[in-house]
Scaffold this motif. Structure first.
Motif, PDB file in Angstrom:
ATOM      1  N   ARG A 172       0.886  -1.172   0.000  1.00 56.22           N
ATOM      2  CA  ARG A 172       0.000   0.000   0.000  1.00 56.22           C
ATOM      3  C   ARG A 172       0.920   1.217   0.000  1.00 56.22           C
ATOM      4  O   ARG A 172       2.025   1.162   0.537  1.00 56.22           O
ATOM      5  N   GLU A 175      -0.155   5.697   7.484  1.00 53.06           N
ATOM      6  CA  GLU A 175       0.244   4.298   7.743  1.00 53.06           C
ATOM      7  C   GLU A 175       0.931   4.140   9.107  1.00 53.06           C
ATOM      8  O   GLU A 175       0.889   3.068   9.694  1.00 53.06           O
ATOM      9  N   GLY A 192      -7.065   7.649   9.556  1.00 51.34           N
ATOM     10  CA  GLY A 192      -7.615   7.420   8.229  1.00 51.34           C
ATOM     11  C   GLY A 192      -6.681   6.635   7.334  1.00 51.34           C
ATOM     12  O   GLY A 192      -5.644   6.129   7.793  1.00 51.34           O
ATOM     13  N   ALA A 193      -7.048   6.550   6.050  1.00 49.35           N
ATOM     14  CA  ALA A 193      -6.256   5.794   5.076  1.00 49.35           C
ATOM     15  C   ALA A 193      -6.523   6.371   3.691  1.00 49.35           C
ATOM     16  O   ALA A 193      -7.493   7.094   3.495  1.00 49.35           O
ATOM     17  N   MET A 194      -5.636   6.041   2.750  1.00 49.96           N
ATOM     18  CA  MET A 194      -5.816   6.493   1.366  1.00 49.96           C
ATOM     19  C   MET A 194      -6.277   5.341   0.485  1.00 49.96           C
ATOM     20  O   MET A 194      -5.755   4.224   0.567  1.00 49.96           O
ATOM     21  N   LEU A 195      -7.242   5.664  -0.395  1.00 44.95           N
ATOM     22  CA  LEU A 195      -7.694   4.725  -1.423  1.00 44.95           C
ATOM     23  C   LEU A 195      -7.276   5.283  -2.776  1.00 44.95           C
ATOM     24  O   LEU A 195      -6.976   6.464  -2.907  1.00 44.95           O
ATOM     25  N   ASN A 230      -7.391   9.604  -2.314  1.00 43.21           N
ATOM     26  CA  ASN A 230      -8.817   9.491  -1.987  1.00 43.21           C
ATOM     27  C   ASN A 230      -8.929   9.179  -0.491  1.00 43.21           C
ATOM     28  O   ASN A 230      -8.975   8.017  -0.090  1.00 43.21           O
ATOM     29  N   PHE A 289      -9.902   8.409   3.133  1.00 41.97           N
ATOM     30  CA  PHE A 289     -11.013   7.675   3.732  1.00 41.97           C
ATOM     31  C   PHE A 289     -10.862   7.625   5.245  1.00 41.97           C
ATOM     32  O   PHE A 289      -9.777   7.357   5.764  1.00 41.97           O
ATOM     33  N   VAL A 331     -16.395   0.433   2.009  1.00 39.59           N
ATOM     34  CA  VAL A 331     -15.250   1.194   1.501  1.00 39.59           C
ATOM     35  C   VAL A 331     -15.290   1.129  -0.027  1.00 39.59           C
ATOM     36  O   VAL A 331     -15.340   0.042  -0.600  1.00 39.59           O
ATOM     37  N   LEU A 332     -15.285   2.278  -0.663  1.00 41.86           N
ATOM     38  CA  LEU A 332     -15.344   2.328  -2.122  1.00 41.86           C
ATOM     39  C   LEU A 332     -14.138   1.609  -2.725  1.00 41.86           C
ATOM     40  O   LEU A 332     -13.039   1.681  -2.199  1.00 41.86           O
ATOM     41  N   PRO A 338     -12.570   1.793  -6.236  1.00 40.88           N
ATOM     42  CA  PRO A 338     -12.561   2.331  -7.601  1.00 40.88           C
ATOM     43  C   PRO A 338     -12.007   1.337  -8.614  1.00 40.88           C
ATOM     44  O   PRO A 338     -12.497   1.258  -9.756  1.00 40.88           O
ATOM     45  N   LYS A 369      -6.218  -8.565  -2.279  1.00 41.07           N
ATOM     46  CA  LYS A 369      -4.846  -9.072  -2.423  1.00 41.07           C
ATOM     47  C   LYS A 369      -4.793 -10.481  -1.863  1.00 41.07           C
ATOM     48  O   LYS A 369      -5.499 -10.817  -0.914  1.00 41.07           O
ATOM     49  N   ASN A 426      -4.246  -2.929   6.238  1.00 38.07           N
ATOM     50  CA  ASN A 426      -4.530  -1.663   6.910  1.00 38.07           C
ATOM     51  C   ASN A 426      -5.962  -1.773   7.415  1.00 38.07           C
ATOM     52  O   ASN A 426      -6.913  -1.691   6.633  1.00 38.07           O
ATOM     53  N   VAL A 435      -7.920   0.026   8.872  1.00 38.48           N
ATOM     54  CA  VAL A 435      -8.855   1.149   8.693  1.00 38.48           C
ATOM     55  C   VAL A 435      -9.781   0.859   7.512  1.00 38.48           C
ATOM     56  O   VAL A 435     -10.964   1.186   7.530  1.00 38.48           O
ATOM     57  N   ILE A 436      -9.227   0.232   6.481  1.00 40.86           N
ATOM     58  CA  ILE A 436      -9.994   0.018   5.247  1.00 40.86           C
ATOM     59  C   ILE A 436     -10.091  -1.447   4.840  1.00 40.86           C
ATOM     60  O   ILE A 436     -10.880  -1.775   3.951  1.00 40.86           O
TER      61      ILE A 436
END
Lengths: 229, 80
Positions: free
Chosen positions: A58, A94, A100-103, A146, A148, B13-14, B16, B40, B68, B70-71
């Motif tokens: 990630r 991280e 939060g986290a990134m998408l 993005n 989240f 959680v989206l 994309p 994964k 992670n 969170v997501i």
């Protein structure tokens, strides 16, 4: 103001931010290699943009677990100021220094262009040289911006005033169309509760010279110089 | 001994990339596709030992690095 820039394998904005720091502070930052285990004594640590460790697993995940980041987390806990830009923001998420986290971007495209940002906090060490509600034009360049977090976390962030920058249109309205990546509530930059760790997706170091096409990033570095000297 | 780990985005959680894959499948004529979620798959080779202890160790790996939370959710299978 003494500063350090942490350089990871595939960081690629480390020189840009070093130039911006030197231009504003008059002093070149320490460039600290990721394999080092400790940072020098500094007032500001910058985690630069790029693709640390090739974005394996990630974005920011591998960098967050390095020995040097363990020292960054320790320093942040002791009150040292930390600025994470783009991949640096992803690394801060991280490590858990920011929530939060990134998408991946909602449109699945790499987005590389200027965006408008509304400045919602001008009382931080990072933003005191901006006007209240200032509208900035600063570039973004990322594939995973993005942002989240759960509704509860987002409500808490808004309640405690931790959202520093939001994507806006040229009229400073926070709209869906102005959001380049699908970030929840148009979040472009966040600060921690203590006020010493800021993460942001846009690149202020790419807007510090007229040759860049804009200088809206300069006040951020001037704020730091003013606060930390 | 091998650990097989699936890491998937949490519900809500989206995704994309999953959405783009879904659209590509539909463009190929797979009209009955109702949704795609991308995740994964990781395989971790471990020295032989107690399966329960191995699962606990891999769970720790997931918490610390591989997922992670969170997501993402994760699921661990230990083999042999």
């Amino acid at each position: 103001m003494r500063s350090a820039v942490v350089v990871f394998p595939a960081s690629n904005c480390d020189q840009d931010v070093a130039r911006a720091l030197e231009k504003v502070t008059g002093t070149a930052p320490h460039m600290v290699w990721h394999a080092d285990s400790a940072l020098p004594e500094v007032d500001l640590i910058v985690l630069p943009g790029g693709f640390s460790y090739g974005d394996y697993l990630r974005c920011g995940a591998m960098a967050a677990k390095t020995a040097i980041m363990a020292d960054v987390v320790r320093r942040a806990g002791a009150g040292t100021h930390v600025l994470g830009i783009c991949n640096g923001f992803q690394i801060l998420l991280e490590t858990g220094l920011l929530p939060g986290a990134m998408l991946p971007n909602a449109n699945v495209h790499f987005v590389c262009r200027d965006v408008h940002l509304k400045t919602e906090r001008t009382d931080t060490v990072f933003t005191r040289h901006y006007e209240n509600d200032a509208l900035l034009r600063i570039p973004v360049a990322h594939h995973e911006g993005n942002y989240f977090a759960s509704d509860q976390v987002l409500d808490d962030l808004e309640g405690s005033g931790q959202i520093v920058f939001r994507y806006a249109d040229e009229n400073a309205d926070i709209t869906e169309d102005a959001n380049p990546n699908g970030a929840r509530r148009n979040i472009a930059g966040l600060i921690n509760g203590r006020g010493n760790v800021l993460g942001m997706m846009p690149h202020p170091e790419r807007a510090v010279d007229d040759a860049h096409g804009g200088i809206d990033g300069l006040p951020l570095f001037r704020s730091l110089l003013d606060a930390l000297s | 001994m091998k650990a097989r780990i699936h890491v998937t985005l949490k519900n809500g959680v989206l995704d994309p990339q999953g959405k783009a894959i879904e659209n590509a499948l539909k463009a190929l004529g797979f009209d009955n596709v109702a949704g795609v979620r991308q995740g994964k798959f990781l395989e971790v080779d471990l020295a032989p030992g107690d399966a329960g202890a191995a699962k606990a160790q891999v769970d720790d790996m997931c918490q610390k690095l591989l997922a992670n939370t969170v997501i993402e959710d994760y699921d661990i299978e230990i083999e042999g």
